[in-house]
Enzyme design. Structure first.
Site, short mmCIF file in Angstrom:
data_model
loop_
_atom_site.label_atom_id
_atom_site.label_comp_id
_atom_site.label_asym_id
_atom_site.label_seq_id
_atom_site.Cartn_x
_atom_site.Cartn_y
_atom_site.Cartn_z
N LYS A 137 0.85 -1.20 0.00
CA LYS A 137 0.00 0.00 0.00
C LYS A 137 0.88 1.24 0.00
O LYS A 137 0.66 2.16 -0.79
CB LYS A 137 -0.88 0.01 1.23
CG LYS A 137 -1.55 1.36 1.52
CD LYS A 137 -2.38 1.38 2.77
CE LYS A 137 -1.62 1.64 4.02
NZ LYS A 137 -1.32 3.06 4.28
N ASN A 138 1.90 1.26 0.87
CA ASN A 138 2.70 2.47 1.04
C ASN A 138 3.68 2.71 -0.09
O ASN A 138 4.31 3.76 -0.15
CB ASN A 138 3.39 2.47 2.40
CG ASN A 138 2.36 2.64 3.52
OD1 ASN A 138 1.21 2.98 3.25
ND2 ASN A 138 2.76 2.38 4.74
N CYS A 145 -4.58 8.21 9.09
CA CYS A 145 -4.98 7.71 10.40
C CYS A 145 -4.67 8.75 11.49
O CYS A 145 -3.66 9.45 11.43
CB CYS A 145 -4.22 6.42 10.72
SG CYS A 145 -4.76 5.04 9.70
N ARG A 189 0.83 14.66 12.82
CA ARG A 189 1.23 14.40 11.43
C ARG A 189 1.33 15.68 10.59
O ARG A 189 0.66 15.84 9.58
CB ARG A 189 0.31 13.38 10.78
CG ARG A 189 0.20 12.11 11.60
CD ARG A 189 -0.58 11.03 10.90
NE ARG A 189 0.26 10.33 9.94
CZ ARG A 189 -0.22 9.33 9.17
NH1 ARG A 189 -1.49 9.00 9.22
NH2 ARG A 189 0.58 8.72 8.33
N ASP A 244 4.42 0.64 12.10
CA ASP A 244 3.15 0.07 11.60
C ASP A 244 2.90 -1.35 12.09
O ASP A 244 1.78 -1.83 11.99
CB ASP A 244 3.11 0.10 10.06
CG ASP A 244 3.12 1.51 9.54
OD1 ASP A 244 3.38 1.70 8.34
OD2 ASP A 244 2.90 2.45 10.33
N ARG A 250 -8.78 -0.45 4.15
CA ARG A 250 -7.92 0.49 3.41
C ARG A 250 -6.53 -0.10 3.18
O ARG A 250 -5.86 0.23 2.21
CB ARG A 250 -7.71 1.76 4.26
CG ARG A 250 -8.70 2.84 4.11
CD ARG A 250 -8.19 4.07 4.82
NE ARG A 250 -6.84 4.41 4.39
CZ ARG A 250 -5.99 5.11 5.13
NH1 ARG A 250 -6.33 5.50 6.33
NH2 ARG A 250 -4.79 5.39 4.67
C1 EPZ Z 1 4.37 6.81 6.08
O1 EPZ Z 1 3.66 7.91 6.67
C2 EPZ Z 1 3.37 5.67 6.07
N1 EPZ Z 1 2.22 6.06 5.27
C3 EPZ Z 1 2.92 5.36 7.49
O2 EPZ Z 1 2.09 4.21 7.42
C4 EPZ Z 1 4.14 5.00 8.33
O3 EPZ Z 1 3.74 4.82 9.67
C5 EPZ Z 1 5.16 6.15 8.26
O4 EPZ Z 1 5.50 6.42 6.88
C6 EPZ Z 1 6.45 5.83 9.01
O5 EPZ Z 1 7.02 4.66 8.46
C7 EPZ Z 1 2.33 6.05 3.93
O6 EPZ Z 1 3.39 5.73 3.38
C8 EPZ Z 1 1.10 6.42 3.16
P1 EPZ Z 1 6.62 10.13 8.16
P2 EPZ Z 1 4.32 9.40 6.67
O7 EPZ Z 1 6.59 11.34 7.33
O8 EPZ Z 1 5.02 9.61 5.38
C9 EPZ Z 1 6.51 13.36 11.61
C10 EPZ Z 1 0.22 2.88 7.78
O9 EPZ Z 1 -0.24 2.36 8.81
N2 EPZ Z 1 6.55 14.33 10.51
O10 EPZ Z 1 7.82 9.23 8.13
O11 EPZ Z 1 3.26 10.35 7.07
C11 EPZ Z 1 5.13 12.68 11.69
O12 EPZ Z 1 4.24 13.48 12.41
C12 EPZ Z 1 0.70 4.31 7.81
O13 EPZ Z 1 0.34 2.30 6.66
C13 EPZ Z 1 6.74 15.68 10.82
O14 EPZ Z 1 6.87 16.07 11.97
O15 EPZ Z 1 5.37 9.21 7.83
C14 EPZ Z 1 5.43 11.37 12.36
O16 EPZ Z 1 5.47 11.57 13.75
C15 EPZ Z 1 0.50 4.97 9.16
N3 EPZ Z 1 6.75 16.58 9.80
C16 EPZ Z 1 6.84 11.04 11.85
O17 EPZ Z 1 7.40 12.26 11.35
C17 EPZ Z 1 6.60 16.21 8.50
O18 EPZ Z 1 6.65 17.07 7.61
C18 EPZ Z 1 6.82 9.99 10.74
O19 EPZ Z 1 6.23 10.57 9.65
C19 EPZ Z 1 6.42 14.84 8.22
C20 EPZ Z 1 6.39 13.92 9.24
#
Ligand code: EPZ
Length: 417
Positions: free
Chosen positions: A22-23, A116, A121, A304, A396
């Site tokens: 998915k990701n 989610c 986020r 995850d 999803r």
């Molecule tokens: C991706 O989300 C995945 N989603 C998430 O999977 C996964 O948990 C996450 O990566 C971490 O591996 C998709 O790929 C669609 P991040 P993403 O940017 O890109 C903070 C699932 O269950 N952050 O690595 O949103 C954020 O708040 C989902 O499949 C900032 O502060 O993850 C979080 O605490 C859930 N500022 C952390 O970094 C930003 O600009 C990780 O976020 C971006 C992120």
């Protein structure tokens, strides 16, 4: 209201085939609009997230053909237009259209993405990176307007190795003027899959999968094909189910390399596994050793899988410590597991789980995608009937989860209640 109903206690035996990630696919689809030629993506899971991204592409004037497992995207007639809130808010990954539309048209109008509820986020890392590449960003309420008369390369240091920000920078930089370097880039396998498609399209990306990625902007991109990698989070979820209720349960089409942190942990728990190059066979293990788990960025233990893992910990013989370090509040499953009889003390980011405890079927609610997966695992081992609501979260991210589980002997169905 659709609900998943499980009568727990069955032993599961047979083979579960893992779908495309998915990701990965939620980034591969937006990446395809960076060329006006046709892009073909194989091993695509049929999920509501992919459905919603197809709606966005159609809204922009792109054509998408979906045959089982395959997508063909023709963006030759794609026009740039604002992406409405009702589509942007459907999923987190809608924000990949920021990078893609910026890369192709140097202008984007989109609303804050969905996703989610597992923390605030924010998307500050994405925005700051776009600004470094010459983009002006206006935010009016929940709407973002991005403009980059000249989109140029930049040297970008990510405060945190954000998966989404890394992908969005790739999408914005492949057609930008000059070179972009991403320092402290995310190293997840999905990043490598996106870079593979972009390079197949004629981009010049090196270092994907490492902390430093270098993108040399090119003039244009052409059509290409790419295979979606296997979903390591779906695989990990079923592997844990096999550890709890499997009898020669084979999880197939996996990439063991992507699951190293989980496999190491399961070995510590004493789980009976037979690992081959693309599959893993599991048998229910009665005595599970307690373990301590801390979620980390790849290649550490993935956030995850933290929620599904907590169910396994409720069955271990002793006290386990769990710490979530990626999100500030990924705890929606704990209250439901306690309702089912689990012995869990928890705060926003930490938990102490004592086992083994016999879980009992209950009426529970999924707060998010992976919390829902955890409740399915709990339902499979519980005594009696478990009824799970808010299952649209689960559907999803797990293609055909009810069919995949009932095909190996689970007593599970979707009802309209
Ligand atoms: C991706 O989300 C995945 N989603 C998430 O999977 C996964 O948990 C996450 O990566 C971490 O591996 C998709 O790929 C669609 P991040 P993403 O940017 O890109 C903070 C699932 O269950 N952050 O690595 O949103 C954020 O708040 C989902 O499949 C900032 O502060 O993850 C979080 O605490 C859930 N500022 C952390 O970094 C930003 O600009 C990780 O976020 C971006 C992120």
């Amino acid at each position: 209201m659709k609900k998943i109903v499980i009568n727990g206690g069955n032993t599961l035996t047979g083979t579960i085939n893992i779908s495309g990630a998915k990701n990965s696919v939620v980034a591969l689809i937006p990446a395809a609009i960076l060329t006006s030629e046709t892009v073909k993506i194989s091993n695509v899971p049929n999920l509501s997230d992919t459905e919603n991204l197809k709606k966005i592409i159609n809204l922009l004037g792109g054509q998408i053909e979906f045959s089982p497992g395959n997508l063909q995207i023709d963006s030759s007639k794609l026009q740039n237009s604002a992406i409405p809130e009702e589509l942007s808010e459907k999923l987190r990954a809608s924000y990949y259209f920021m990078g893609a539309l910026l890369g192709r048209f140097h202008h984007v109008e989109i609303f804050f993405p969905g996703g989610c509820k597992i923390g605030s986020r924010p998307i500050d890392l994405h925005i700051k990176s776009f600004e470094k590449m010459g983009t002006t960003v206006k935010k009016i309420n929940n709407k973002y307007i991005l403009d980059a008369p000249i989109l140029h390369g930049a040297n970008i240091d990510l405060r945190f190795p954000s998966v989404g920000a890394t992908v969005n920078i790739l999408l914005a930089s492949v057609l930008a003027e000059g070179t972009t370097t991403i320092n402290n880039a995310a190293r997840e396998p999905e990043i490598v899959n996106i870079a593979e498609l972009l390079n197949n399209m004629g981009a010049n990306i090196s270092g994907a999968g490492t902390k430093t990625i270098i993108i040399k902007g090119v003039k244009t991109l052409h059509g290409a094909t790419v295979n979606t990698i296997s979903d390591r989070i779906e695989a990990g979820t079923y592997i844990m189910i096999g550890a709890l209720v499997g009898k020669n349960l084979v999880i197939k089409n996996i990439i063991p390399e992507h699951l190293k942190s989980l496999i190491t942990l399961l070995k510590k728990m004493g789980i009976d596994m037979d690992i081959s190059s693309d599959s893993i066979m599991l048998n229910k293990t009665d005595i599970l050793n307690p373990v301590n788990v801390k979620t980390e960025v790849y290649p550490g233990f993935p956030t995850d899988l933290g929620q599904p893992m907590s169910v396994l910990m409720t069955q271990s013989h002793g006290k386990c410590k769990f710490e979530e370090t990626i999100y500030e509040k990924r705890t929606g499953h704990f209250s439901e597991l306690v309702k089912m009889g689990a012995n869990i003390k928890y705060t926003d980011t930490k938990a102490e789980i004592e086992g083994p405890t016999k879980l009992k079927g209950e009426i529970v609610s999924a707060s998010d995608l992976r919390a829902g997966a955890a409740l399915i695992i709990a339902g499979l081992i519980a005594n009696g009937k478990t009824k799970i609501s808010n299952i649209e979260y689960i559907l999803r991210g797990y293609e055909d989860i009810v069919e995949k589980l009932s095909n190996v002997g689970a007593d599970i169905e979707i009802i309209d209640d």
